[in-house]
Scaffold this active site. Structure first.
Site, PDB file in Angstrom:
ATOM      1  N   TYR A 144      11.002   0.622  -6.641  1.00  0.00           N
ATOM      2  CA  TYR A 144      12.135   1.485  -6.954  1.00  0.00           C
ATOM      3  C   TYR A 144      12.838   1.081  -8.254  1.00  0.00           C
ATOM      4  CZ  TYR A 144      11.625   3.255  -2.177  1.00  0.00           C
ATOM      5  OH  TYR A 144      11.139   3.804  -1.021  1.00  0.00           O
ATOM      6  N   ASP A 178      12.100   0.610   3.408  1.00  0.00           N
ATOM      7  CA  ASP A 178      12.737   1.930   3.428  1.00  0.00           C
ATOM      8  C   ASP A 178      12.087   2.776   4.525  1.00  0.00           C
ATOM      9  OD1 ASP A 178      14.130   4.178   2.732  1.00  0.00           O
ATOM     10  OD2 ASP A 178      13.180   4.457   0.778  1.00  0.00           O
ATOM     11  N   ASP A 208      13.496   3.398   8.774  1.00  0.00           N
ATOM     12  CA  ASP A 208      13.737   4.736   9.329  1.00  0.00           C
ATOM     13  C   ASP A 208      12.936   4.920  10.612  1.00  0.00           C
ATOM     14  OD1 ASP A 208      15.416   5.458   7.269  1.00  0.00           O
ATOM     15  OD2 ASP A 208      14.456   7.407   6.966  1.00  0.00           O
ATOM     16  N   ASP A 263       0.603  -0.927   7.493  1.00  0.00           N
ATOM     17  CA  ASP A 263       0.106   0.183   8.307  1.00  0.00           C
ATOM     18  C   ASP A 263       0.048  -0.204   9.779  1.00  0.00           C
ATOM     19  OD1 ASP A 263      -1.711  -1.592   7.217  1.00  0.00           O
ATOM     20  OD2 ASP A 263      -3.370  -0.185   7.117  1.00  0.00           O
ATOM     21  N   LYS A 270       1.044  -5.705   2.235  1.00  0.00           N
ATOM     22  CA  LYS A 270      -0.249  -5.023   2.147  1.00  0.00           C
ATOM     23  C   LYS A 270      -1.162  -5.942   1.331  1.00  0.00           C
ATOM     24  CE  LYS A 270      -2.817  -1.296   2.846  1.00  0.00           C
ATOM     25  NZ  LYS A 270      -3.363  -1.001   4.184  1.00  0.00           N
TER      26      LYS A 270
END
Ligand code: NAD
Length: 353
Positions: free
Chosen positions: A141, A245, A249, A221, A189
């Site tokens: 970001y 992020d 959620d 994942d 990852k």
């Protein structure tokens, strides 16, 4: 204690839920003999309406000199036509960066009596009580270079982390795990991304300083899948900005309404405490907003912001009490619940304190 708390109610339901959280802070002040100096400033659409930037200078200055900041929500569709850098939401990115709050803590738990409120089977959700620690100021970001080349039809973002950025958030996560069930899952990852390989290396090195905490690593994942079928298996999850992020959620959603979720963003100075939800224009001004996310954020302000752990536990117990007695805002209403307004639920929580 006398603490200076800056209130940033913001837009939509922000002022309603911040008012509810203030009532709770006042009840705690009375019970535990603390006094709060509460100051309120504008942010987001509320500031743009006065022809000021979304984060006015005096709001930022007040945030920097406060002991802690409690924010409601920002967002107002009448400013949707503005470029992203001028919209109400731009104030959020700016205040986080200016306060240097690099660690974002998002607890997700199953509240008693609300096991049916989420999308999972109640027996899968039962016992869920986790905190996701997301690195908030680095990664994809913020990384440079970034941008679009319209002519070439290409675009680029850069995921970049340095060792100190990984270290400081990792220490927050280990410190938190130490106060909980001492299980830390670091999510990355590393099978594909070099940034994740560095992340895993640094987290593993730091684990040597916390031998009482069990560290495991999980690919993002696989973590996303496990959050959906075994959320109760997690204690503390540590991850980088974008993975955090998305996963935070997901973790919040499995527990039920967005209106229940609190957050804390911590750095070297004052912490920023805010419910996870947005300004909810569809229910603003109707007394329908669930104040629990904001009130639980005030509990985090007490514990993580001011070190008042007993006081924070009293808030959490009072929320549990009010929910166990069947009081429900519309978003968590069930057949056996009693529908109440934002202020009625806040009053019941204050009474339980
Ligand atoms: P939202 O979180 O505002 O609302 C999503 C849905 O959840 C709506 O149906 C809303 O009524 C419901 N909801 C949210 N909070 C609730 C609560 N406390 N009690 C009961 N129901 C609740 O997200 P959105 O609709 O995508 O965005 C609305 C505005 O908020 C946009 O301008 C967006 O940019 C902004 N936003 C701000 C923040 C923030 O301030 N941190 C976060 C997300 C979105």
């Amino acid at each position: 204690m006398n603490a200076r708390i800056l209130l940033l109610p913001g837009d939509g339901i922000g002022p309603e839920v911040v008012a509810a959280a203030v009532q709770v802070l006042e009840a705690i002040g009375k019970k535990f003999s603390h006094s709060w100096t509460l100051t309120s400033k504008i942010i987001g659409g509320a500031a743009l309406r006065q022809n000021l930037p979304a984060l006015p200078d005096d709001t930022l200055a007040a945030a920097k000199t406060a002991d802690a900041v409690l924010l409601g929500a920002v967002g107002d569709s009448s400013f949707d036509a503005l470029p992203p850098s001028s919209r109400p939401e731009s104030a959020l990115l700016k205040i986080r960066k200016e306060l240097g709050v690099f660690a974002n803590l998002r607890p997700a738990r199953s509240w008693p009596g609300l096991e049916h409120a989420g999308p999972l089977k109640p027996e899968v959700l039962a016992g869920t009580d986790l905190v996701l620690v997301r690195e908030l100021l680095g990664g994809l970001y913020y990384g440079e270079p970034r941008g679009q080349d319209a002519g070439a039809g290409t675009a680029v973002n850069t995921m970049r982390y340095s060792r100190p950025e990984i270290e400081r958030v990792t220490r927050v996560a280990f410190g938190l795990a130490r106060k909980r069930r001492r299980q830390l899952v670091s999510v990355d990852k590393a099978n594909v991304l070099e940034v994740s390989q560095l992340w895993r290396k640094v987290v593993t090195e730091i684990a040597a300083d916390y031998p009482d905490v069990t560290l495991s690593h999980q690919l993002v994942d696989s973590c996303a899948m496990k959050l959906a079928f075994a959320p109760a298996s997690f204690d503390v999850i540590l991850t980088e900005n974008m993975f955090g992020d998305i996963l935070s959620d997901e973790a919040g959603a499995v527990c039920g309404s967005l209106g229940l979720l609190p957050s804390a963003s911590l750095g070297p100075g004052p912490g920023l405490f805010e419910p996870v939800h947005g300004s909810a224009p569809d229910i603003a001004g109707q007394g329908k907003a669930n104040p629990v996310g904001a009130i639980a954020s005030a509990a985090m302000l007490l514990s993580d912001g001011l070190g008042l752990h007993e006081e924070a536990a009293a808030v959490t117990a009072a929320i549990e009490h009010a929910l166990s007695s069947g009081l429900r805002t519309a978003d968590i209403m069930s057949a056996s619940g009693r529908l109440v307004s934002t202020t009625e639920l806040a009053a019941a929580i204050c009474a339980a304190i």
